[in-house]
Design a protein around this motif. Sequence first.
Motif, PDB file in Angstrom:
ATOM      1  N   GLY A  20       0.712  -1.250   0.120  1.00 49.45           N
ATOM      2  CA  GLY A  20      -0.077  -0.056   0.030  1.00 49.45           C
ATOM      3  C   GLY A  20       0.998   1.272   0.060  1.00 49.45           C
ATOM      4  N   PRO A  21       0.245   2.337   0.014  1.00 52.71           N
ATOM      5  CA  PRO A  21       1.011   3.749  -0.040  1.00 52.71           C
ATOM      6  C   PRO A  21       1.621   3.991   1.302  1.00 52.71           C
ATOM      7  N   TYR A  22       2.519   4.682   1.532  1.00 51.31           N
ATOM      8  CA  TYR A  22       3.251   5.405   2.761  1.00 51.31           C
ATOM      9  C   TYR A  22       1.984   5.990   3.547  1.00 51.31           C
ATOM     10  N   ASP A  23       2.023   5.500   4.599  1.00 44.66           N
ATOM     11  CA  ASP A  23       0.984   6.195   5.566  1.00 44.66           C
ATOM     12  C   ASP A  23       1.474   6.807   7.077  1.00 44.66           C
ATOM     13  N   GLY A  24       2.603   6.900   6.865  1.00 45.43           N
ATOM     14  CA  GLY A  24       3.169   7.804   7.976  1.00 45.43           C
ATOM     15  C   GLY A  24       3.347   6.999   9.356  1.00 45.43           C
ATOM     16  N   THR A  25       3.361   5.731   9.283  1.00 48.08           N
ATOM     17  CA  THR A  25       3.247   4.691  10.426  1.00 48.08           C
ATOM     18  C   THR A  25       4.747   4.860  11.167  1.00 48.08           C
ATOM     19  N   GLU A  26       4.749   5.002  12.237  1.00 49.87           N
ATOM     20  CA  GLU A  26       6.148   5.063  13.003  1.00 49.87           C
ATOM     21  C   GLU A  26       6.071   3.938  14.045  1.00 49.87           C
ATOM     22  N   ILE A  27       7.354   3.593  14.457  1.00 53.99           N
ATOM     23  CA  ILE A  27       7.637   2.492  15.493  1.00 53.99           C
ATOM     24  C   ILE A  27       7.126   3.172  16.629  1.00 53.99           C
ATOM     25  N   PRO A  28       6.293   2.343  17.372  1.00 55.26           N
ATOM     26  CA  PRO A  28       5.655   2.918  18.696  1.00 55.26           C
ATOM     27  C   PRO A  28       6.898   3.220  19.507  1.00 55.26           C
ATOM     28  N   PRO A  29       6.888   4.483  20.330  1.00 54.96           N
ATOM     29  CA  PRO A  29       7.869   4.968  21.238  1.00 54.96           C
ATOM     30  C   PRO A  29       8.075   3.938  22.381  1.00 54.96           C
ATOM     31  N   GLU A  30       7.162   3.392  22.891  1.00 56.20           N
ATOM     32  CA  GLU A  30       7.121   2.235  23.775  1.00 56.20           C
ATOM     33  C   GLU A  30       7.791   1.146  23.301  1.00 56.20           C
TER      34      GLU A  30
ATOM     35  N   MET B  30      13.499  28.412   3.755  1.00 57.53           N
ATOM     36  CA  MET B  30      14.535  27.493   3.109  1.00 57.53           C
ATOM     37  C   MET B  30      15.532  27.099   4.117  1.00 57.53           C
ATOM     38  N   TYR B  31      15.866  25.900   3.846  1.00 53.85           N
ATOM     39  CA  TYR B  31      16.632  25.179   4.716  1.00 53.85           C
ATOM     40  C   TYR B  31      18.101  25.028   4.293  1.00 53.85           C
ATOM     41  N   ASP B  32      19.036  25.377   5.345  1.00 52.42           N
ATOM     42  CA  ASP B  32      20.480  25.002   5.004  1.00 52.42           C
ATOM     43  C   ASP B  32      20.807  23.427   4.911  1.00 52.42           C
ATOM     44  N   ALA B  33      20.090  22.720   5.250  1.00 55.03           N
ATOM     45  CA  ALA B  33      20.162  21.340   5.419  1.00 55.03           C
ATOM     46  C   ALA B  33      18.993  20.629   5.412  1.00 55.03           C
ATOM     47  N   VAL B  34      18.762  19.538   4.827  1.00 50.29           N
ATOM     48  CA  VAL B  34      17.524  18.296   4.959  1.00 50.29           C
ATOM     49  C   VAL B  34      18.180  16.995   5.327  1.00 50.29           C
ATOM     50  N   VAL B  35      17.634  16.368   6.426  1.00 47.92           N
ATOM     51  CA  VAL B  35      18.282  15.201   6.756  1.00 47.92           C
ATOM     52  C   VAL B  35      16.990  14.291   7.028  1.00 47.92           C
ATOM     53  N   SER B  36      17.422  12.760   7.087  1.00 45.39           N
ATOM     54  CA  SER B  36      16.475  11.877   7.469  1.00 45.39           C
ATOM     55  C   SER B  36      17.153  10.694   7.686  1.00 45.39           C
ATOM     56  N   VAL B  37      16.708   9.919   8.651  1.00 44.47           N
ATOM     57  CA  VAL B  37      17.224   8.470   9.033  1.00 44.47           C
ATOM     58  C   VAL B  37      16.102   7.648   8.873  1.00 44.47           C
ATOM     59  N   GLU B  38      16.710   6.655   7.978  1.00 42.12           N
ATOM     60  CA  GLU B  38      15.886   5.265   7.553  1.00 42.12           C
ATOM     61  C   GLU B  38      14.443   5.580   7.319  1.00 42.12           C
ATOM     62  N   LYS B  39      14.193   6.520   6.282  1.00 41.12           N
ATOM     63  CA  LYS B  39      12.671   6.697   5.927  1.00 41.12           C
ATOM     64  C   LYS B  39      12.739   6.305   4.669  1.00 41.12           C
ATOM     65  N   LEU B  40      13.630   6.233   3.785  1.00 42.29           N
ATOM     66  CA  LEU B  40      13.502   6.235   2.130  1.00 42.29           C
ATOM     67  C   LEU B  40      13.077   4.660   1.890  1.00 42.29           C
ATOM     68  N   ASP B  41      13.370   3.723   2.717  1.00 41.26           N
ATOM     69  CA  ASP B  41      12.880   2.468   2.602  1.00 41.26           C
ATOM     70  C   ASP B  41      11.270   2.206   2.863  1.00 41.26           C
ATOM     71  N   LYS B  42      10.727   3.133   3.497  1.00 45.56           N
ATOM     72  CA  LYS B  42       9.228   3.084   3.953  1.00 45.56           C
ATOM     73  C   LYS B  42       8.600   3.646   3.076  1.00 45.56           C
ATOM     74  N   LEU B  43       8.930   4.496   2.079  1.00 48.58           N
ATOM     75  CA  LEU B  43       7.957   5.281   1.252  1.00 48.58           C
ATOM     76  C   LEU B  43       7.314   4.754   0.199  1.00 48.58           C
ATOM     77  N   GLY B  44       7.954   3.833  -0.339  1.00 50.87           N
ATOM     78  CA  GLY B  44       7.330   3.139  -1.772  1.00 50.87           C
ATOM     79  C   GLY B  44       7.796   4.141  -2.868  1.00 50.87           C
ATOM     80  N   ALA B  45       7.639   3.664  -4.275  1.00 51.10           N
ATOM     81  CA  ALA B  45       8.041   4.572  -5.305  1.00 51.10           C
ATOM     82  C   ALA B  45       7.404   5.875  -5.543  1.00 51.10           C
ATOM     83  N   ARG B  46       6.093   5.938  -5.212  1.00 43.46           N
ATOM     84  CA  ARG B  46       5.320   7.268  -5.264  1.00 43.46           C
ATOM     85  C   ARG B  46       5.914   8.064  -4.067  1.00 43.46           C
TER      86      ARG B  46
END
Length: 432
Positions: A110-120, A271-287
Amino acid sequence: MAAARGFIDPEFWPHVAAVPDSVRARMRARKAEAEFAQACEKAQLVLEGPEADLKVMEADLFLRIAQDGWLGLAEGFMAGDWSAESISDVLTRLVEAGYSPKSGPRHIYGPYDGTEIPPELVRHFSGDGMSAHGTIFASGVPTRERVSVKSFTASAGRNGEPASHFVDVTTYSSPAFVERADLKDAQMRAVSNLLDQAKITSGTHVLDFPSAGATLPIAASRRRATIDAITSSVEQAQAMRQMLALAQVDGSVHVEVFEEPLPKHTHARSMYDAVVSVEKLDKLGARGRKHYVKSINAQLSLGGNVGLQTVIASDPAGSAKARDALAVCNAYLWPAFEIVTAEQVHQLFDTHSNIRLTAQTHFGNHYAVGLRLQRETFEGKLREAAAEGFDAVYRRLWIFQLAMHEALFRAGILDAVQFSGTTRVRRAARRR
């Protein structure tokens, strides 16, 4: 269908609670059992006796495998149909032996739905109680080389633009003398290295998008940067704010919740000087990946830097193997989960942005060790996880996906990479 298991809630786990039960299904199960036995023999896995590497307690396992391949094997583990003293060793040897059960027609994507690993949950397998990402240990030695990478821009090879460009590739040697107590520092070292790659220093305006938790914003704030951390999870935002307060971070970090999993523009006037992300690309799907890169491109200032950490496949064949072996992630964790190759990441940025990736750091051997430590940490806190409301099926789900990821790293199918780059052409000024 077979009757639901008494200890498995069929409302929450319908495919785990029930298995296929028909004459045709049982015929296919006999074939699946024979293929599994052959794979175990090839992998030198013992199935019986006191020295057994894995034990099959329920024949339902082979009904599941016949129906859904690797996903069936995962659901069998979740149901308690089989167990292993060292699940990562068993899965590694099966993967290396070429075991590849065919997947069924079941729709799990399915499409990316923003699901995050529960903090607990994160608290029970991370080194610092808030980090779910991979590791770089202190004992690894980096080596660097400059390699030529194909360019995928529309004008590559024409109008004087070269068909390839150079990328600085750093590779870490295997870590040594690693203990569970090293997990926290290794996760922080990975974040620190990513911040270095994105050139985040005092005064840098940073977008953490989508945010993976409080670790990166805290580390960036200690460099006197200003950080906007964006998430679509209310629970994660609350946990982040608590962690930021405990870390005594001042107003340099702003946590914001968006209704959309991937908003096109996070701050219309920024407008940002830098944009970062940690281990999100594999959760997003092609679109989602295209949307993500376009969003970064829209908000990165001229001369700004991007840094992202992600799991990749070693080659296109590895991508397909990982898709099948990790189908449990699509079914129960991240519906858009998909692992791509390094070349596909370069193509993504070249095609959908004005950002050129110029460096990449490979640390898959460190990542595999970190996965083992995360799994062992979690296995030591199963009672605490149960007290948080994670039932036995979910706990086994988490153990399986950690072990399968580790197996694919150990088999050389997966790698972990930090990519970094900057804008490559001047763009029209944006209205404010």
